[in-house]
Design an enzyme around this catalytic site. Sequence first.
Site, PDB file in Angstrom:
ATOM      1  N   TYR A   1      -7.898  14.948  -7.739  1.00  0.00           N
ATOM      2  CA  TYR A   1      -6.945  14.193  -8.561  1.00  0.00           C
ATOM      3  C   TYR A   1      -5.961  15.145  -9.241  1.00  0.00           C
ATOM      4  O   TYR A   1      -4.746  14.926  -9.214  1.00  0.00           O
ATOM      5  CB  TYR A   1      -7.706  13.376  -9.600  1.00  0.00           C
ATOM      6  CG  TYR A   1      -6.829  12.669 -10.613  1.00  0.00           C
ATOM      7  CD1 TYR A   1      -6.206  11.472 -10.305  1.00  0.00           C
ATOM      8  CD2 TYR A   1      -6.635  13.200 -11.888  1.00  0.00           C
ATOM      9  CE1 TYR A   1      -5.415  10.812 -11.227  1.00  0.00           C
ATOM     10  CE2 TYR A   1      -5.848  12.554 -12.820  1.00  0.00           C
ATOM     11  CZ  TYR A   1      -5.239  11.361 -12.486  1.00  0.00           C
ATOM     12  OH  TYR A   1      -4.436  10.719 -13.401  1.00  0.00           O
TER      13      TYR A   1
ATOM     14  N   ASN B   1       0.862  -1.183   0.000  1.00  0.00           N
ATOM     15  CA  ASN B   1       0.000   0.000   0.000  1.00  0.00           C
ATOM     16  C   ASN B   1       0.894   1.228   0.000  1.00  0.00           C
ATOM     17  O   ASN B   1       1.594   1.489   0.984  1.00  0.00           O
ATOM     18  CB  ASN B   1      -0.903  -0.019   1.234  1.00  0.00           C
ATOM     19  CG  ASN B   1      -1.821   1.187   1.318  1.00  0.00           C
ATOM     20  OD1 ASN B   1      -1.789   2.080   0.464  1.00  0.00           O
ATOM     21  ND2 ASN B   1      -2.644   1.242   2.344  1.00  0.00           N
TER      22      ASN B   1
END
Length: 257
Positions: free
Chosen positions: A157, A64
């Site tokens: 984003y 991760n």
Amino acid sequence: MLTPLKDKTVVVTGASKGIGKGIAKTFAAKGAKVAVVARSLTKAEETAVEIRENGGAAHAFEGNVADLESMKRVADETAGVFGGIDVLCANAGIFPNAPIEEMTGEQWDEVMNTNARGTLYSLQACLPFLKKAEYGRIIVTSSITGPVTGYAGWSHYGASKAAQLGFMRSAALELARYNITINAVMPGNIMTEGLEGLGDQYLQAMTASIPLKRLGSVEDIAHASIFLASKEAGFITGQTIVVDGGQILPESLEAMS
């Protein structure tokens, strides 16, 4: 001709699908040993198996990028399996849609933690091994969205992708002393699994905005990454390559007529 990547070890984050999978498969096809990193070990292994079935060298790792200790384990295990790390492709990223008026702090943090902080953590984890390499290479997958263009619903984003480039330029100065370069690839509209279900009308509209009249392929991004990872690109650092078929060039659709 670029110096072969044989015996070079490449860590690719977000490598179980999309651009990351394309990067992993293309590096392997060029002779590199690939650490396929994804949050799902099962999905990472699927990519690694596909690479091995085609004659490449790959090993799957669960990692991760928003968790530094997780990425340190990935880096340590990769070096244990392959003997070191030469290249990091910091590719992992998410792009959930969230209009500004509805966006929560948690949604903002999730995107920034994965896309921006994840770049930092991936680099920090791999850095001890990159410093030992003959020449270290870091390639960040950014985007034209944020640094150059915008897209409604993707403000978080876009911010994360612009943040990656700001980070990269200062990181280039710090890493130069170790003969490590860091550069970014900025994809435009790339044909991945995420676009396949959006319908022909959507894909045609996207294609119409690209002067080369096609969506990019994951291999287009991979080939730019391979160049930046090469020995021949050793005097390039802190720079970006836009891979978008000319998408950001026209002022309007009329400019392409």
